[in-house]
Design a protein around this motif. Structure first.
Motif, short mmCIF file in Angstrom:
data_model
loop_
_atom_site.label_atom_id
_atom_site.label_comp_id
_atom_site.label_asym_id
_atom_site.label_seq_id
_atom_site.Cartn_x
_atom_site.Cartn_y
_atom_site.Cartn_z
N VAL A 1 64.17 32.75 45.33
CA VAL A 1 63.60 31.73 46.24
C VAL A 1 64.65 31.03 47.09
N GLY A 2 65.92 31.37 46.92
CA GLY A 2 66.99 30.66 47.62
C GLY A 2 67.62 31.46 48.75
N THR A 3 68.92 31.22 48.95
CA THR A 3 69.63 31.80 50.10
C THR A 3 69.93 33.28 49.95
N GLY A 4 69.75 33.83 48.74
CA GLY A 4 70.09 35.24 48.52
C GLY A 4 68.91 36.17 48.51
N SER A 5 67.82 35.82 49.18
CA SER A 5 66.60 36.62 49.11
C SER A 5 66.76 38.05 49.63
N ASN A 6 67.72 38.28 50.52
CA ASN A 6 67.93 39.63 51.05
C ASN A 6 68.55 40.58 50.03
N ALA A 7 68.97 40.04 48.88
CA ALA A 7 69.50 40.90 47.81
C ALA A 7 68.43 41.26 46.79
N LYS A 8 67.22 40.75 47.00
CA LYS A 8 66.14 40.94 46.03
C LYS A 8 65.76 42.41 45.92
N SER A 9 65.52 42.87 44.69
CA SER A 9 65.13 44.25 44.43
C SER A 9 63.69 44.29 43.94
N SER A 10 62.99 45.36 44.29
CA SER A 10 61.61 45.51 43.83
C SER A 10 61.54 46.00 42.39
N ASP A 11 62.64 46.55 41.87
CA ASP A 11 62.64 47.12 40.52
C ASP A 11 63.49 46.35 39.52
N TYR A 12 64.52 45.64 39.98
CA TYR A 12 65.46 45.01 39.06
C TYR A 12 65.61 43.52 39.38
N HIS A 13 65.70 42.72 38.33
CA HIS A 13 66.01 41.30 38.51
C HIS A 13 67.49 41.16 38.88
N THR B 1 69.76 30.55 36.79
CA THR B 1 69.78 29.81 38.05
C THR B 1 70.16 30.72 39.21
N LEU B 2 71.14 31.61 39.00
CA LEU B 2 71.54 32.54 40.04
C LEU B 2 70.43 33.54 40.36
N ASP C 1 75.63 20.07 54.97
CA ASP C 1 74.87 21.13 54.31
C ASP C 1 74.09 21.92 55.35
N SER C 2 74.00 23.23 55.15
CA SER C 2 73.23 24.07 56.07
C SER C 2 71.73 23.88 55.89
N HIS C 3 71.32 23.44 54.70
CA HIS C 3 69.90 23.22 54.40
C HIS C 3 69.72 21.76 53.98
N PRO C 4 69.50 20.85 54.94
CA PRO C 4 69.45 19.41 54.65
C PRO C 4 68.34 19.03 53.68
N ALA D 1 70.32 22.36 39.52
CA ALA D 1 69.87 23.74 39.73
C ALA D 1 69.64 24.00 41.21
N GLU D 2 69.02 23.04 41.90
CA GLU D 2 68.72 23.22 43.32
C GLU D 2 69.99 23.20 44.18
N ILE D 3 71.02 22.52 43.71
CA ILE D 3 72.30 22.52 44.43
C ILE D 3 72.84 23.95 44.53
N ILE D 4 72.70 24.70 43.43
CA ILE D 4 73.12 26.10 43.45
C ILE D 4 72.15 26.93 44.29
N ILE D 5 70.85 26.73 44.10
CA ILE D 5 69.84 27.54 44.80
C ILE D 5 69.93 27.35 46.31
N GLU D 6 70.13 26.09 46.75
CA GLU D 6 70.19 25.79 48.18
C GLU D 6 71.62 25.81 48.72
N SER D 7 72.59 26.05 47.85
CA SER D 7 74.00 26.12 48.22
C SER D 7 74.47 24.85 48.92
N SER D 8 74.30 23.73 48.24
CA SER D 8 74.66 22.43 48.82
C SER D 8 76.14 22.12 48.62
N ASN D 9 76.85 21.91 49.71
CA ASN D 9 78.25 21.47 49.65
C ASN D 9 78.34 20.04 49.11
N ILE D 10 77.44 19.19 49.60
CA ILE D 10 77.46 17.79 49.19
C ILE D 10 77.23 17.66 47.69
#
Length: 559
Positions: free
Chosen positions: A455-467, A448-449, A309-312, A319-328
Motif C-alpha cells: 500500500v506504500g511507495t513500493g507498489s511497483n515491486a508487488k508480485s502476483s505470486d509472492y509476498h 512493515t516493509l 516530505d514527498s507525501h505530506p 509504521a506509517e513513517i516507513i510506509i510513506e517514507s517520511s524524512n521528518i
C-alpha cells in the motif's frame, strides 16, 4: 697480408678447436627454436557447475623472417585475411631473427585461409585462449590479455591461481632456417590452472542483467546495478552492471563499461536506510510501531533546519513513517536515540565493514563522518540516508539481516577452489558476523516493509505470486562542478526480499541518474526488482506464497 691473416686464424682453430658444448649450443641456436605458449588457465564455474570462463585452443600465426618472402599480391591477400596493414607484414619479414609473431589467437577459419596461401616461412601453432561462453558478469569475472594474463576482475585477482604452467614447444629448422617439425619429444607439457567455483547462479545473473538493462534504458539513465543475495548464507547469486562489455572482444572495451558499480561505487543511499534506523529504535525501546509523530504537513522547520516530505501528512505512526517514507518522522525517531546511537546503527549494519571484503578486486567500503563532528543538519540528513556513503553490497547484506531474523552475514563470492584433479584446496562456509536485531524486531520490520509494497511507495515491486517486502530510495547527487546537490541528478533505488515469511532472495537495484521524471526509486528501480524477483523465484522452484485472496493491510489496521 690477407692470406697470412687467414693462415694464422686457421692455425689457431686447429690448435684450439671449439668444445663439444660450444658446438652443441651453436647447433641448438641455429636449428632449434622454443616457443613458450600461454598457460592453460583453470575454468571459472557458477554454483551449479556451469562454465563462465574456459580455455580453448586458438591458432596463432608466426613467421621465420629468414625464409618469409611473400610477393606483393600474397602480402596484400594475407593482410586482408588477418585485417592488418600490409606494411606491418613487410616489416616483420625484414627482421634478422628466425621468429616473429604475425597475429595471435585468431579464428580458425581465418588461420586456414591464411595457411591456404602456401607462403614459405608462414606457420601456425595452437595456443590456449580464454573464452566466456555466456559473456555474463563480465565486470566481476573480468578478462585476459593476449598473453593470457588476467587484466580485470577475478581473472586478475586470481591470476596466479588460474594460470597453469607454461607449455614449451620446440620447433626444428633445416639449414636454410625453414621449420621442418613443430612438435618434439623435448617439449615441456603444461599443467592446467586451478578451478574456481563461484556462488553466482548463471540463470539468476542473466535474468538480472536483462531486467537491469531494460530498466536503465526505460529511465534513460547513466548506469546502474543489481545485486542478488541469499539472506541465509550470504552467497551472492548475481551482480549485474550496466553498461556492460563483451569480454570475448577486448579490442572494443570501453573502460567505463568495465566498472563494477555494485562493489566499487560509493553513493548516498537515501531512504532505503530508514528501516535500519527505525528497527534499532524499536530494539532500544525508544518507540513502538503505534506511536504517533507530528509531521507538519510535509514541512518541518527548526532554526536553520528544513526537512521536507514527498507525501505530506499531519501525523504518522512509526509504521506509517516507513510506509510513506517520511524524512521528518525518521529524523524525529533518530533524535530520540541521539547522534552516537545513530552512528552505531550504520556501523552495526555493515557500513565500512571489514568482513565484507570479498575476493573481487578494488572493492570499496562505506564511510561516514564521526558523530562528534555532526551539526544538526548533518544529523538529520544522515537519519534519512543523505550525508553518508555506502556501497551496494553493504545495503544488500543489511537487508539480508532483516530478512533472516536479525543476523548480519558475511558475503561470499568464491565458494571453493579445486586443483585440476578435483581436490578441494579451499572452501568457504556461511559465516554470521554479528546479530544486529532481535528476532522479534526483524519480523515486525519485515511485516512493515511488506506494507510498503502492498500500500506504500513500493507498489511497483508487488508480485502476483509472492509476498514482497522492501523499501524505495531516492537520493540526491552532488554536481561535480558546483559541489552542491543538483536538482536534476538523482539515484533511484529499491531494496527488498521475498517471499516475506521464508525469504529466498534479497535484491538491491540502483538506477543512477534517470533522465525521465519523476526520479523516484519506486518508479524506476521497483519494476526492475519485480522482474528479477519473480523470474528468479520461479526458476528456483519456490512455491508461490500468495493465495490471491484479499487481506487487511497493516496500515488500515493501525487507523
Amino acid at each position: 697480408m690477407t692470406f697470412l691473416a687467414l693462415l694464422v686464424r686457421a692455425g689457431l682453430i686447429l690448435i684450439t678447436p671449439p668444445s663439444a658444448d660450444v658446438l652443441s649450443q651453436l647447433a641448438q641456436r641455429q636449428y632449434h627454436r622454443s616457443i613458450d605458449l600461454s598457460p592453460y588457465r583453470g575454468t571459472i564455474f557458477d554454483r551449479r557447475g556451469e562454465p563462465l570462463a574456459i580455455s580453448i585452443r586458438k591458432p596463432s600465426l608466426f613467421i621465420n623472417p629468414r625464409v618469409f618472402d611473400p610477393s606483393p599480391t600474397e602480402t596484400k591477400a594475407l593482410g586482408k585475411i588477418l585485417d592488418i596493414p600490409p606494411n606491418r607484414i613487410r616489416k616483420a619479414g625484414q627482421k634478422r631473427s628466425y621468429f616473429s609473431w604475425i597475429k595471435r589467437k585468431i579464428d580458425s577459419k581465418l588461420a586456414d585461409q591464411a595457411m591456404a596461401l602456401n607462403i614459405d616461412g608462414l606457420h601456425s601453432v595452437l595456443e590456449p585462449s580464454r573464452y566466456y561462453p555466456s559473456g555474463l558478469a563480465s565486470q566481476l569475472i573480468g578478462y585476459v590479455g593476449t598473453d593470457n594474463k588476467g587484466l580485470l576482475g577475478l581473472e586478475l585477482r586470481f591470476d596466479e591461481t588460474l594460470r597453469g604452467n607454461s607449455e614449451t614447444n620446440l620447433l626444428t629448422r633445416d639449414a636454410r632456417g625453414k621449420i621442418i617439425r613443430g612438435e618434439s619429444d623435448a617439449a615441456e607439457p603444461q599443467k592446467p590452472g586451478q578451478k574456481i567455483y563461484l556462488t553466482l547462479d548463471r540463470v539468476v545473473q542473466e535474468i538480472s542483467e536483462k531486467a537491469l538493462e531494460r530498466g536503465i534504458k526505460n529511465a534513460e539513465a547513466k548506469s546502474g546495478f543489481a545485486i542478488v543475495s541469499d539472506p541465509h548464507t550470504g552467497h551472492i547469486l548475481a551482480i549485474a552492471n550496466y553498461p556492460k562489455f563483451n569480454p570475448n572482444d577486448s579490442s572494443t572495451i570501453d573502460q567505463f563499461n568495465t566498472r563494477n558499480h555494485g562493489l566499487m561505487d560509493l553513493y548516498e543511499p537515501g531512504s532505503v536506510v530508514k528501516p535500519f534506523v527505525v528497527a534499532r529504535a524499536l530494539a532500544l525501546g525508544k518507540t513502538s510501531m503505534a506511536e504517533a509523530f507530528e509531521t507538519h504537513k510535509g514541512l518541518f522547520r527548526e532554526g536553520s533546519l528544513r526537512i521536507r516530505d514527498s507525501h505530506p501528512s499531519e501525523e504518522l505512526s512509526t509504521a506509517e513513517i516507513i510506509i510513506e517514507s517520511s524524512n521528518i518522522g525518521t529524523y524525529k525517531i533518530a533524535k530520540k536515540m541521539g547522534p552516537q546511537a545513530l552512528y552505531q546503527v550504520y556501523e552495526d549494519f555493515g557500513l565500512g565493514e571489514a568482513a565484507f571484503k570479498t575476493e573481487a578486486a578494488n572493492q570499496a567500503a562505506g564511510r561516514m563522518m564521526p558523530w562528534q563532528k555532526w551539526r544538526e543538519v548533518r544529523f538529520a540528513n544522515i537519519s534519512f540516508g543523505q550525508g553518508l556513503m555506502m556501497t551496494g553490497l553493504e545495503i544488500v547484506q543489511a537487508y539480508g539481516a532483516i530478512a533472516n531474523g536479525g543476523q548480519l552475514m558475511k558475503p561470499i563470492l568464491v565458494e571453493r577452489i579445486e586443483d585440476h584433479k578435483g581436490q578441494v584446496l579451499r572452501s568457504q562456509n556461511p559465516t554470521v558476523i554479528r546479530r544486529v536485531l532481535p528476532h522479534r524486531v526483524a519480523k515486525v520490520m519485515s511485516k512493515t516493509l511488506a506494507e510498503v509494497v502492498e500500500v506504500g511507495t513500493g507498489s511497483n515491486a508487488k508480485s502476483s505470486d509472492y509476498h514482497v517486502a522492501g523499501k524505495t530510495g531516492t537520493s540526491e547527487k552532488v554536481d561535480p562542478e558546483t559541489r552542491r546537490y543538483a536538482k536534476h541528478l538523482r539515484i533511484a533505488s529499491f531494496a527488498g526480499f521475498s517471499p516475506v515469511k521464508d525469504p529466498h532472495l534479497v535484491i538491491y537495484v540502483v538506477i543512477d541518474e534517470p533522465r525521465k521524471k519523476p526520479y523516484y526509486g519506486g518508479v524506476w528501480a521497483a519494476p526492475v526488482f519485480k522482474e528479477i524477483n519473480e523470474k528468479s523465484l520461479r526458476y528456483l522452484n519456490v512455491a508461490p506464497s500468495k493465495r490471491h485472496q484479499a487481506t487487511q493491510p497493516l496500515k488500515k489496521a493501525i487507523h
